[in-house]
Design a protein around this motif. Structure first.
Motif, PDB file in Angstrom:
ATOM      1  N   ALA A  84       0.856  -1.184   0.000  1.00 29.17           N
ATOM      2  CA  ALA A  84       0.000   0.000   0.000  1.00 29.17           C
ATOM      3  C   ALA A  84       0.898   1.243   0.000  1.00 29.17           C
ATOM      4  N   LEU A  85       0.436   2.295  -0.663  1.00 32.48           N
ATOM      5  CA  LEU A  85       1.195   3.550  -0.711  1.00 32.48           C
ATOM      6  C   LEU A  85       0.356   4.689  -0.167  1.00 32.48           C
ATOM      7  N   THR A  86       1.033   5.675   0.382  1.00 30.90           N
ATOM      8  CA  THR A  86       0.351   6.880   0.847  1.00 30.90           C
ATOM      9  C   THR A  86       0.160   7.822  -0.340  1.00 30.90           C
ATOM     10  N   THR A  87      -0.682   8.809  -0.153  1.00 30.57           N
ATOM     11  CA  THR A  87      -0.896   9.812  -1.201  1.00 30.57           C
ATOM     12  C   THR A  87       0.426  10.488  -1.542  1.00 30.57           C
ATOM     13  N   GLU A  88       1.212  10.775  -0.536  1.00 27.68           N
ATOM     14  CA  GLU A  88       2.512  11.415  -0.744  1.00 27.68           C
ATOM     15  C   GLU A  88       3.429  10.546  -1.616  1.00 27.68           C
ATOM     16  N   GLN A  89       3.454   9.239  -1.343  1.00 26.91           N
ATOM     17  CA  GLN A  89       4.279   8.327  -2.127  1.00 26.91           C
ATOM     18  C   GLN A  89       3.778   8.230  -3.575  1.00 26.91           C
ATOM     19  N   ILE A  90       2.455   8.245  -3.745  1.00 25.94           N
ATOM     20  CA  ILE A  90       1.870   8.199  -5.092  1.00 25.94           C
ATOM     21  C   ILE A  90       2.266   9.457  -5.862  1.00 25.94           C
ATOM     22  N   GLU A  91       2.153  10.603  -5.217  1.00 25.02           N
ATOM     23  CA  GLU A  91       2.514  11.867  -5.877  1.00 25.02           C
ATOM     24  C   GLU A  91       3.996  11.891  -6.232  1.00 25.02           C
ATOM     25  N   ALA A  92       4.840  11.349  -5.346  1.00 27.86           N
ATOM     26  CA  ALA A  92       6.280  11.289  -5.622  1.00 27.86           C
ATOM     27  C   ALA A  92       6.554  10.403  -6.839  1.00 27.86           C
ATOM     28  N   LEU A  93       5.850   9.284  -6.933  1.00 28.42           N
ATOM     29  CA  LEU A  93       6.010   8.398  -8.092  1.00 28.42           C
ATOM     30  C   LEU A  93       5.580   9.098  -9.374  1.00 28.42           C
ATOM     31  N   LYS A  94       4.470   9.828  -9.312  1.00 30.60           N
ATOM     32  CA  LYS A  94       4.002  10.572 -10.483  1.00 30.60           C
ATOM     33  C   LYS A  94       5.047  11.602 -10.912  1.00 30.60           C
ATOM     34  N   ALA A  95       5.623  12.296  -9.939  1.00 29.88           N
ATOM     35  CA  ALA A  95       6.617  13.323 -10.248  1.00 29.88           C
ATOM     36  C   ALA A  95       7.884  12.700 -10.830  1.00 29.88           C
ATOM     37  N   GLU A  96       8.282  11.569 -10.267  1.00 26.26           N
ATOM     38  CA  GLU A  96       9.484  10.877 -10.744  1.00 26.26           C
ATOM     39  C   GLU A  96       9.239  10.287 -12.142  1.00 26.26           C
ATOM     40  N   ASN A  97       8.023   9.791 -12.378  1.00 22.98           N
ATOM     41  CA  ASN A  97       7.611   9.207 -13.648  1.00 22.98           C
ATOM     42  C   ASN A  97       8.645   8.213 -14.204  1.00 22.98           C
TER      43      ASN A  97
END
Length: 134
Positions: A84-97
């Motif tokens: 499971a991921l937090t919203t913060e981790q999801i946003e970081a993944l999106k930014a890292e792409n």
């Protein structure tokens, strides 16, 4: 003779899935009890603060993570995301792409296009067969 209507209940895991939250992040009393349909309905219509916070910040279950990233659950696994991921981790993944995320998003886009194409073809075939029957 009086009929007794039993209250339908579900396991906490089922209720968490229906609420779109990660079971292990819910309060202990939620995890340890059973949830009636009435209680589930109340949680959906008037969510308590803990549920609002879980939906806002996570951790989120894989279906929610996949949806927020625009990929399939299998795509998450191929990308090495199994927890499971937090919203913060999801946003970081999106930014890292990362490359795997770009690849899985492209795959998902192709799947959606193919689904639309098949649906349109089926509708066209149905229209033709309706016309032949008239």
């Amino acid at each position: 003779m009086t009929s007794h209507q039993s209250t339908q209940t579900m396991k906490p895991a089922t209720a968490a899935k229906k609420l779109g939250v990660y079971l292990q992040a819910t309060p202990a009393e939620f995890q340890e009890g059973v949830v009636s349909r009435t209680e589930l309905s109340a949680l959906q219509t008037d969510p308590p603060e803990w549920l609002l916070e879980l939906r806002r910040s996570g951790p989120h279950p894989r279906p929610v993570v996949a949806a927020r990233l625009g990929v399939s659950i299998a795509g998450l696994a191929r990308g090495g995301v199994t927890e499971a991921l937090t919203t913060e981790q999801i946003e970081a993944l999106k930014a890292e792409n990362p490359a795997w995320l770009r690849r899985e998003r492209a795959t998902q886009a192709e799947v959606r296009k193919e689904t639309v194409r098949i649906k349109e073809k089926k509708a066209e075939r149905d229209d033709r067969s309706d016309g032949e029957r008239s």
